[in-house]
Design an enzyme around this catalytic site. Structure first.
Site, PDB file in Angstrom:
ATOM      1  N   LEU A 298      35.811  35.787  46.028  1.00  0.00           N
ATOM      2  CA  LEU A 298      34.734  34.906  46.504  1.00  0.00           C
ATOM      3  C   LEU A 298      34.709  33.553  45.784  1.00  0.00           C
ATOM      4  O   LEU A 298      34.648  33.491  44.555  1.00  0.00           O
ATOM      5  CB  LEU A 298      33.371  35.604  46.312  1.00  0.00           C
ATOM      6  N   ASP A 299      34.720  32.469  46.544  1.00  0.00           N
ATOM      7  CA  ASP A 299      34.595  31.099  46.029  1.00  0.00           C
ATOM      8  C   ASP A 299      35.654  30.748  44.983  1.00  0.00           C
ATOM      9  O   ASP A 299      35.435  29.871  44.135  1.00  0.00           O
ATOM     10  CB  ASP A 299      33.192  30.865  45.436  1.00  0.00           C
ATOM     11  N   ALA A 300      36.791  31.430  45.034  1.00  0.00           N
ATOM     12  CA  ALA A 300      37.813  31.200  44.018  1.00  0.00           C
ATOM     13  C   ALA A 300      39.135  30.725  44.608  1.00  0.00           C
ATOM     14  O   ALA A 300      40.123  30.608  43.887  1.00  0.00           O
ATOM     15  CB  ALA A 300      38.028  32.476  43.209  1.00  0.00           C
TER      16      ALA A 300
END
Lengths: 284, 284, 284, 284
Positions: free
Chosen positions: C227-229
């Site tokens: 996530l969000d990486a």
């Protein structure tokens, strides 16, 4: 004729501005600047005023006494009054990096920073020649895990001896022990070389490079006992790209660090910063 | 419970803030926001307050009457009071470019812009389908050197009929005649596609390209009778390089124009803008 | 006369540029643009070329075959050739927020985004009227913890049916399951409403407010399973202060999100983005 | 092993990149960087390469000779080859303002600016102590309308004696006569304290204040015979508001001037700047 600055914070309630400005008006003071802020979530009121007292019959002491009884105690205010001519004493802590030191001393010599610099202290000898060329006392206090307490003692002695009002960590790169933080609450300004809270801790430019961010930043904040987590005073950023190496980020970051730290210092010495709930109100 | 905004400007003199905040306090109003500015060169004082009246017994009319006699006339103030719930009527003038129009209508539909849009007028028919898809009346008023007076008359009729409070030129690209400027002083917002005062007049992106600037900008300003010389409300810029063609500048500029114009509109409708001496005070 | 784009990455080694440009020269191609980047740490070479083939006798297929045998295999290249006239099919995933959708559709209608938009899918019905007004098929696929597999299946069916080339999450606000990420590697563009890696996860504006940052940001990145990486394509920031509420941050952030997402989409469709080591090379 | 930089410009034509990179490849050079630009309007091609020669058998002279006959003359190139280790000699012209001088000398001492500073010349004695503290020869050459020719002569003598490669006007505030401009074409870097072309000439901060702009800037450019109209190398801006006085603009501008000038100097000494048609190509 004298210029004063009045900083106030208290529980938000009706009539604060009227009572305060009324009082100054009654003392024949002329308000040149007022800015206020209400934190509606916390219900806290903040105000900064600058005013001129032309009537020299009322001295600072008398003003303080009357304001306390007539206004301050009425609203249960935290407040602070200062003379805008007085110069704070700013202690400088440095390590091996010289760019922030050169920048601060250049601004100091130019008259841009209205402070006194009683001394510079460092855990390395490298920057002594710069201190010498600007005629500022330099103290070498090496640090190590074993000497932590001795170092804290020496630092506190220096701060006491030179009556330092606040401390600037110009890339000092060492953790400040609780004893010093406690003695200088909201009075130690650090520059961290990242856009906090991203990349707290060591080697932020390396982490930024690894993550592939397109913008890097610098953050100036008051030091608290939690590393890189104190109230943020000022931040700025600059655009980078895949074409930039870690060395490029470091070079670009140097300019950010200089500007951000200098701005935080200026705001602090003009008493434009109020700390509340681990955040800052920075009046313009 | 009602929210009000009070805008004031007058000659700078002692006691204005105290008298004003005192008055609101006396009416059992609670001030949520105050910002003021003193132009020390011109000796002019500006203030914007937001306050809540919980005591519904005092209506707007009564407040206005009392404030006028007890405060306004005392300091010879220009002042304006408005209810923060009321929505201004914003007339849109467009030409062939659709990016600012799409942006404004998207914001309007989202509830971001608290206005009514009574009509859109254009000297071309191209954007009628957009007006239709947003269900806003569209009027086609072609312009030419010969029909100038007729056009002004038609525009004024539309503005009157729809009771427009202010006008937004969303890349209208035509000079506004004196008659309309006079009818809407500091109430016509234009977006100019350069960083004024650089590149006033026609084809600013072409001029910027020719001069080889490294940054381009956009400027939102109130329209006066002098072309591109009215009080600036908002500006923003974006970095460009030798690698960008004129077409690239135009494309990058579109985003600037949209943002800068939208911000100027927001500040205008929240009554945060005061005009004085062909400059603006824009409260935050 | 046709314009082509050639993207290359391979192990860094001598002679790559010469061999490549030589080959194009031999085909009587004219290079209009070349940009290259070497990741010295990883020893990887990246290049993007745009060239024109005036000699129509050499078709794309023949070029591909010859380039592969004469250049590509020699340097063990990953490479991709595309015709600059072809339009990618961009699937839009949205939820309830409309600002990014309005922005993308406005740009699409203006001809600023050279794509096709085969469909919009959402887990809420709220934005259907917008899709309708732009004449784009809208599918309502509600999501819940229980229906995860079914939802993934429906999404993949839609993507397959409409031959989507890439996906844009215009504030879709749902985690994308591995099955879709695997089917669209480096082909799902998300907009996250913070300056990553700061404030990953839910409610970043609330976290930014609590931390008291002086600048907020938005980040567009390719979606990976973490996530969000994923690899960051584009970021931008805007200055805020203590005077801004969470609602103010959200409002200011909306403009950032729109611009950052639109720029990422443009760079993607012009094939200016190369992904390597969870980072991007974004050619200008 | 040696690093070289090759700068090229010539009429745009097919095969330039192939021929050049081929040649370097043949010399067993390894290209680490290439950037090129085509001005499609003017039909001019620009390229900058950095390469490493590991084969020390080929010296710079031999490379120059062969490149000229085999590539340069073929395409009628203007080209320049330089060793990336060599340090240019940078003459500093100053007046009374010290902020740019402190900034440049701090960067020079830190090793950030890879130059030699043979001397500082000024029309005032004020900054001599700074030059002294950095151990750099300082010459006082007062200027007046009557002594213009004598001053030019003295300046040219100093430049000749110390073999200055280029000149930096660090807020020198005097017009440079044609004789010096002619001797240093595209080799005199000025910092102008406005966002050119806005506010050319004297007192730009005063003009910016009067016009009420919301952003101020600084511009670094090469000096030509026309005042403030030479090719722009670098610009930057900072946001201001009605709350800022002229003194505030001057203070904020100082930081801009420092950063913009320092960046222009860095780009110049790394030979990243090509001048054409009174504009610059600045490679990254």
């Amino acid at each position: 004729m004298k210029n004063f600055r009045l900083l106030i914070n208290c529980k938000d309630q009706a009539g604060i501005i009227a009572a305060t400005t009324n009082f100054i008006s009654k003392c024949e003071g002329n308000i040149n600047y007022v800015d206020q802020h209400v934190d509606l979530q916390q219900g806290v009121f903040f105000m900064r005023l600058e005013y001129t007292l032309e009537n020299t019959k009322i001295g600072k002491e008398e003003f303080v006494r009357s304001f306390k009884s007539e206004v301050g105690s009425l609203f249960d205010m935290n407040w602070e009054l200062s003379d805008s001519e007085s110069r704070l004493k700013m202690a400088l802590f440095v390590s091996k990096y010289d760019h922030c030191l050169y920048d601060i001393l250049g601004r100091y010599k130019s008259g841009e920073l209205m402070v006194e610099i009683p001394f510079i202290v460092s855990n390395h000898k490298d920057l002594k020649p710069i201190a010498d060329s600007f005629n500022i006392p330099f103290f070498y206090v090496p640090t190590s895990a074993e000497t932590r307490e001795k170092v804290q003692y020496e630092h506190l002695e220096l701060l006491k001896k030179y009556k330092a009002d606040f401390i600037v960590l110009a890339r000092y790169m060492q953790i400040i022990p609780e004893g010093i933080v406690a003695a200088y609450p909201s009075k130690i300004i650090n520059i961290h070389h990242s856009f906090l809270p991203a990349f707290a801790g060591a080697k932020p430019y390396h982490s930024a490079f690894k993550r592939g961010v397109k913008i890097i930043g610098a953050t100036s904040h008051y030091v608290t006992t939690e590393l890189d987590a104190g109230p943020i005073i000022e931040q700025d950023v600059v655009r980078v790209s895949h074409a930039h190496s870690i060395q490029d980020l470091i070079a670009k970051g140097r300019d950010l660090e200089k500007i951000v730290l200098a701005n935080a210092i200026k705001q602090h010495i003009q008493q434009k910063v109020l700390v509340y709930d681990n955040k800052t109100v920075v009046f313009t």
